[in-house]
Design a protein around this motif. Structure first.
Motif, PDB file in Angstrom:
ATOM      1  N   ALA A 132      38.893 -30.864  -8.777  1.00 22.05           N
ATOM      2  CA  ALA A 132      39.256 -29.749  -9.656  1.00 22.05           C
ATOM      3  C   ALA A 132      40.476 -29.029  -9.099  1.00 22.05           C
ATOM      4  O   ALA A 132      40.694 -29.019  -7.884  1.00 22.05           O
ATOM      5  CB  ALA A 132      38.085 -28.775  -9.773  1.00 22.05           C
ATOM      6  N   PRO A 133      41.297 -28.422  -9.963  1.00 23.61           N
ATOM      7  CA  PRO A 133      42.423 -27.613  -9.465  1.00 23.61           C
ATOM      8  C   PRO A 133      41.919 -26.524  -8.535  1.00 23.61           C
ATOM      9  O   PRO A 133      40.916 -25.864  -8.815  1.00 23.61           O
ATOM     10  CB  PRO A 133      43.025 -27.031 -10.754  1.00 23.61           C
ATOM     11  CG  PRO A 133      42.605 -27.966 -11.840  1.00 23.61           C
ATOM     12  CD  PRO A 133      41.251 -28.470 -11.439  1.00 23.61           C
ATOM     13  N   TYR A 191      33.144 -27.873 -11.589  1.00 21.30           N
ATOM     14  CA  TYR A 191      32.104 -28.889 -11.414  1.00 21.30           C
ATOM     15  C   TYR A 191      32.682 -30.230 -10.944  1.00 21.30           C
ATOM     16  O   TYR A 191      31.948 -31.126 -10.531  1.00 21.30           O
ATOM     17  CB  TYR A 191      31.335 -29.096 -12.720  1.00 21.30           C
ATOM     18  CG  TYR A 191      32.205 -29.464 -13.894  1.00 21.30           C
ATOM     19  CD1 TYR A 191      32.572 -30.777 -14.138  1.00 21.30           C
ATOM     20  CD2 TYR A 191      32.665 -28.484 -14.767  1.00 21.30           C
ATOM     21  CE1 TYR A 191      33.375 -31.111 -15.191  1.00 21.30           C
ATOM     22  CE2 TYR A 191      33.467 -28.798 -15.833  1.00 21.30           C
ATOM     23  CZ  TYR A 191      33.832 -30.121 -16.041  1.00 21.30           C
ATOM     24  OH  TYR A 191      34.633 -30.443 -17.111  1.00 21.30           O
ATOM     25  N   LEU A 192      34.037 -30.391 -10.995  1.00 21.62           N
ATOM     26  CA  LEU A 192      34.664 -31.620 -10.512  1.00 21.62           C
ATOM     27  C   LEU A 192      34.785 -31.642  -8.997  1.00 21.62           C
ATOM     28  O   LEU A 192      35.185 -32.647  -8.415  1.00 21.62           O
ATOM     29  CB  LEU A 192      36.063 -31.782 -11.125  1.00 21.62           C
ATOM     30  CG  LEU A 192      36.124 -31.985 -12.642  1.00 21.62           C
ATOM     31  CD1 LEU A 192      37.566 -32.046 -13.104  1.00 21.62           C
ATOM     32  CD2 LEU A 192      35.366 -33.249 -13.039  1.00 21.62           C
ATOM     33  N   ALA A 216      32.777 -19.647  -8.619  1.00 20.30           N
ATOM     34  CA  ALA A 216      33.058 -21.036  -8.986  1.00 20.30           C
ATOM     35  C   ALA A 216      32.051 -22.005  -8.371  1.00 20.30           C
ATOM     36  O   ALA A 216      31.609 -22.956  -9.028  1.00 20.30           O
ATOM     37  CB  ALA A 216      34.480 -21.405  -8.549  1.00 20.30           C
ATOM     38  N   LYS A 217      31.679 -21.783  -7.138  1.00 17.72           N
ATOM     39  CA  LYS A 217      30.749 -22.698  -6.483  1.00 17.72           C
ATOM     40  C   LYS A 217      29.378 -22.671  -7.151  1.00 17.72           C
ATOM     41  O   LYS A 217      28.732 -23.716  -7.320  1.00 17.72           O
ATOM     42  CB  LYS A 217      30.631 -22.348  -5.011  1.00 17.72           C
ATOM     43  CG  LYS A 217      31.891 -22.673  -4.205  1.00 17.72           C
ATOM     44  CD  LYS A 217      31.693 -22.379  -2.719  1.00 17.72           C
ATOM     45  CE  LYS A 217      32.952 -22.746  -1.919  1.00 17.72           C
ATOM     46  NZ  LYS A 217      32.778 -22.472  -0.472  1.00 17.72           N
ATOM     47  N   ILE A 249      25.369 -25.037 -10.947  1.00 19.85           N
ATOM     48  CA  ILE A 249      24.548 -24.902 -12.157  1.00 19.85           C
ATOM     49  C   ILE A 249      24.832 -26.036 -13.137  1.00 19.85           C
ATOM     50  O   ILE A 249      23.909 -26.642 -13.700  1.00 19.85           O
ATOM     51  CB  ILE A 249      24.804 -23.526 -12.809  1.00 19.85           C
ATOM     52  CG1 ILE A 249      24.129 -22.427 -11.973  1.00 19.85           C
ATOM     53  CG2 ILE A 249      24.303 -23.505 -14.252  1.00 19.85           C
ATOM     54  CD1 ILE A 249      24.465 -21.030 -12.436  1.00 19.85           C
ATOM     55  N   VAL A 250      26.102 -26.360 -13.353  1.00 22.13           N
ATOM     56  CA  VAL A 250      26.442 -27.441 -14.295  1.00 22.13           C
ATOM     57  C   VAL A 250      25.886 -28.763 -13.787  1.00 22.13           C
ATOM     58  O   VAL A 250      25.300 -29.540 -14.557  1.00 22.13           O
ATOM     59  CB  VAL A 250      27.967 -27.520 -14.484  1.00 22.13           C
ATOM     60  CG1 VAL A 250      28.340 -28.757 -15.303  1.00 22.13           C
ATOM     61  CG2 VAL A 250      28.493 -26.265 -15.157  1.00 22.13           C
ATOM     62  N   ALA A 251      26.096 -29.039 -12.503  1.00 21.16           N
ATOM     63  CA  ALA A 251      25.625 -30.313 -11.950  1.00 21.16           C
ATOM     64  C   ALA A 251      24.101 -30.403 -11.952  1.00 21.16           C
ATOM     65  O   ALA A 251      23.527 -31.471 -12.176  1.00 21.16           O
ATOM     66  CB  ALA A 251      26.158 -30.485 -10.522  1.00 21.16           C
TER      67      ALA A 251
END
Length: 476
Positions: free
Chosen positions: A94-95, A89-90, A115-116, A121-123
Motif C-alpha cells: 500500500a502507499p 489492507y495491502l 490504518a493498522k 479489520i478488513v483482513a
C-alpha cells in the motif's frame, strides 16, 4: 477527540451490515474529531496513518498529481464517504503516504480509524473481499501500463512508417542519379577525347569549359517559365541543333534549355570552336550540363536525408537533457517532418508562427508526443483532403500552440469526454482512447499547462497553453 456510539456507526452505509460486536470493536478502535471550515483533515504526502469517514459536515478531496496536475473532486456531505489510507489492507504494497488531501468546506465531524487497525479489520472480517480488491487494484494497474505502452508503440510504429517512406524517396533518387552519373561521365570523357583528336586548340577548349561553367551556374536561377514556353524553346533549339548536324539533337535540347541555351548561343559556340567541331562541342556541353544536374539531384537528396535525420533526432530529443529550454517551433516542425509521409496529397499544411515567442521550459520529448497525438487525430479526422493549421502565439506569461483541422468536428455531446482515458470515437481496433488522455497528462501534469478544444462542423481547434516560467516541480 471523543468516542462514538455504535448506533451512529450503524447508520453509515459503510458499516450497516456489521453486528453489534463488530460495531463495538470498530468504535473502540477509532475516535471522533471535529474540524472547522476550511481545515485540512489529511495532507497529501504525509504518512498514511488514518482511514477517515465523514459523520457530518462537508469535505472535498484534492489530489496533486504528476500526470494530471491539481484534481479537485466535487464537495460531498453524505455521511459515510471516506478517504485517507484506503489501501492499508495491502500492507507493505500500500502507499506509505496519503495520495490525496481531505479538506473541510463546512464544520465537520470525522471518524478516524488508525490504518493498522483498519487493515486488520478488513483482513479479519472480509478475507474474500480483501483478495478481490487486491486483485482488482493490481490488475487495473497492470492493464493501464500495458495499454499505455501499446499506445506509445502504436504512435512509434506510425512515425517509423512515415519516416521510412520519407527516407526512401530521397535515397532512391540519390541511387538513380548516381547510376546515371556513371554513364554520363563516361560519355563526357569520350566526347572530350573526340574533340582532342580533332585537334581543338587548348585556348578554345578552355573557352568551351568556361562556357560550360557559366551555363551550369544558371541551373535553378533563371526566371520561371511555363511548360508551354519551355516546350517551344526546346522545339526551337532542337531544330537549330539538327540543322547543325548534332546527333540526338532532340534529346540534348531539354538539358540545354534549362540553362538558358538558345539558337543565338549555338551561333556563339560555332564562332568559338569552328563549324566542324561545333556538333561535338555541343554534345560535350549538353552532357556536362546533365552531369551538373545529376550532381544537384544527389546533393538535394542527401540534404533531404540529413534534414529528415535531424528532424528525427529533434523529435526524439536524443542526446539532450529531459528538461530544457526549447524552441516550440523546432518541436512542431520536427513532428510535421516525421508525419510528412502520412499526409494525404489533398491535405494542405499551413503554419502561422509568432517568432517573438521565447523558448519554453519543457520536457521536449514529451511535448513532441502531444503534437504527435494532436496532428495524428487531425489527419485522421480530415481523411484525404482538408487543411491542417498549426499556429503559435504569445499571451503574457504563456505560450499558446493551436492545431486545427477542417474535419467534421467533435460532437457537442462528447466534447467534455474526449480527454477521458479509453474514450475514443474511432472504430474497434483503430484507437485505444489514450492519446488525448496522455496529452492532457503531459500538458497539465508535467508542465502545469492547459489543453482544451473548441469545435464546430468543419473546424476543430486544440489549444495548448504552456507556462513560460519554469515550474518548481520540474527542477526539484
Amino acid at each position: 477527540m471523543t468516542n462514538i456510539d455504535i448506533d451512529e456507526l450503524r447508520k453509515l452505509f459503510l458499516f450497516e451490515r456489521l453486528n453489534d460486536e463488530q460495531l463495538t470493536k470498530l468504535a473502540n478502535s477509532g475516535e471522533v474529531r471535529t474540524f472547522g471550515q476550511d481545515e485540512v483533515i489529511l495532507q497529501q504526502g504525509d504518512p498514511a496513518e488514518c482511514f477517515a469517514v465523514l459523520l457530518e459536515g462537508e469535505i472535498q478531496m484534492i489530489s496533486e498529481t504528476v500526470s494530471a496536475g491539481t484534481v479537485a473532486m466535487p464537495r460531498v456531505s453524505q455521511p459515510g464517504v471516506y478517504g485517507g489510507a484506503t489501501s492499508a489492507y495491502l500492507g507493505d504494497r500500500a502507499p506509505q503516504t496519503y495520495q490525496h488531501t481531505l479538506r473541510t468546506t463546512a464544520p465537520t465531524r470525522m471518524f478516524m480509524l488508525p490504518a493498522k487497525k483498519f487493515a486488520y479489520i478488513v483482513a479479519e472480517w472480509f478475507p474474500m473481499a480483501m483478495h478481490l480488491l487486491d486483485g482488482m487494484l493490481s490488475g487495473g494497474r497492470m492493464q493501464r501500463e500495458i495499454i499505455d505502452r501499446r499506445q506509445r508503440l502504436t504512435a512509434l510504429g506510425t512515425i517509423t512508417a512515415g519516416l521510412t517512406h520519407e527516407l526512401n524517396n530521397p535515397a532512391a533518387a540519390a541511387v538513380r542519379a548516381a547510376s546515371e552519373l556513371r554513364s554520363l561521365i563516361k560519355t563526357s570523357r569520350l566526347q572530350l577525347a573526340q574533340l582532342a583528336e580533332e585537334g581543338i586548340p587548348p585556348e578554345k577548349l578552355r573557352t568551351l569549359i568556361e562556357w560550360q561553367e557559366s551555363c551550369t551556374a544558371n541551373l535553378g536561377k533563371l526566371p520561371q517559365r511555363s511548360p508551354l514556353e519551355m516546350s517551344d524553346a526546346e522545339d526551337e533549339l532542337g531544330e537549330a541543333l539538327e540543322e547543325l548536324g548534332v546527333e540526338d539533337a532532340w534529346d540534348l535540347a531539354p538539358a540545354l534549355v534549362t540553362v538558358g541555351f538558345t539558337p543565338e548561343s549555338l551561333e556563339k559556340i560555332r564562332g568559338k570552336v569552328g563549324e566542324d567541331r561545333a556538333p561535338a562541342a555541343v554534345q560535350w556541353l549538353a552532357k556536362a550540363i546533365e552531369i551538373s544536374q545529376m550532381l544537384n539531384e544527389v546533393t538535394e537528396a542527401t540534404e533531404r536525408i540529413t534534414s529528415l535525420i535531424g528532424s528525427a533526432k529533434q523529435y526524439s530529443q536524443m542526446d539532450r537533457a529531459p528538461f530544457q529550454q526549447a524552441d516550440v517551433h523546432d518541436l512542431l516542425d520536427s513532428t510535421v517532418a516525421i508525419f510528412r509521409g502520412k499526409i494525404a496529397p489533398g491535405v494542405t499544411v499551413v503554419t502561422d508562427y509568432d517568432r517573438t515567442l521565447p523558448h519554453i521550459p519543457c520536457y521536449a520529448g514529451e511535448l513532441n508526443q502531444v503534437w504527435t497525438n494532436l496532428i495524428h487525430n487531425a489527419l485522421d479526422a480530415m481523411g484525404e483532403e482538408g487543411t491542417l493549421t498549426i499556429r503559435t502565439a504569445h499571451d503574457e506569461d504563456e505560450a499558446i500552440v493551436e492545431i486545427g483541422d477542417t474535419g467534421p468536428g467533435v460532437p457537442e455531446a462528447i466534447k467534455d469526454r474526449i480527454f477521458e482515458p479509453f474514450f475514443t470515437t474511432k472504430s474497434v481496433g483503430q484507437g485505444t482512447g489514450l492519446g488525448l488522455d496522455i496529452s492532457y497528462r503531459i500538458v497539465a501534469g508535467r508542465h502545469g499547462g492547459e489543453i482544451k478544444v473548441r469545435s464546430v462542423p468543419g473546424e476543430t481547434w486544440f489549444e495548448v497553453r504552456l507556462p513560460l516560467r519554469e515550474p518548481v516541480a520540474a527542477v526539484s
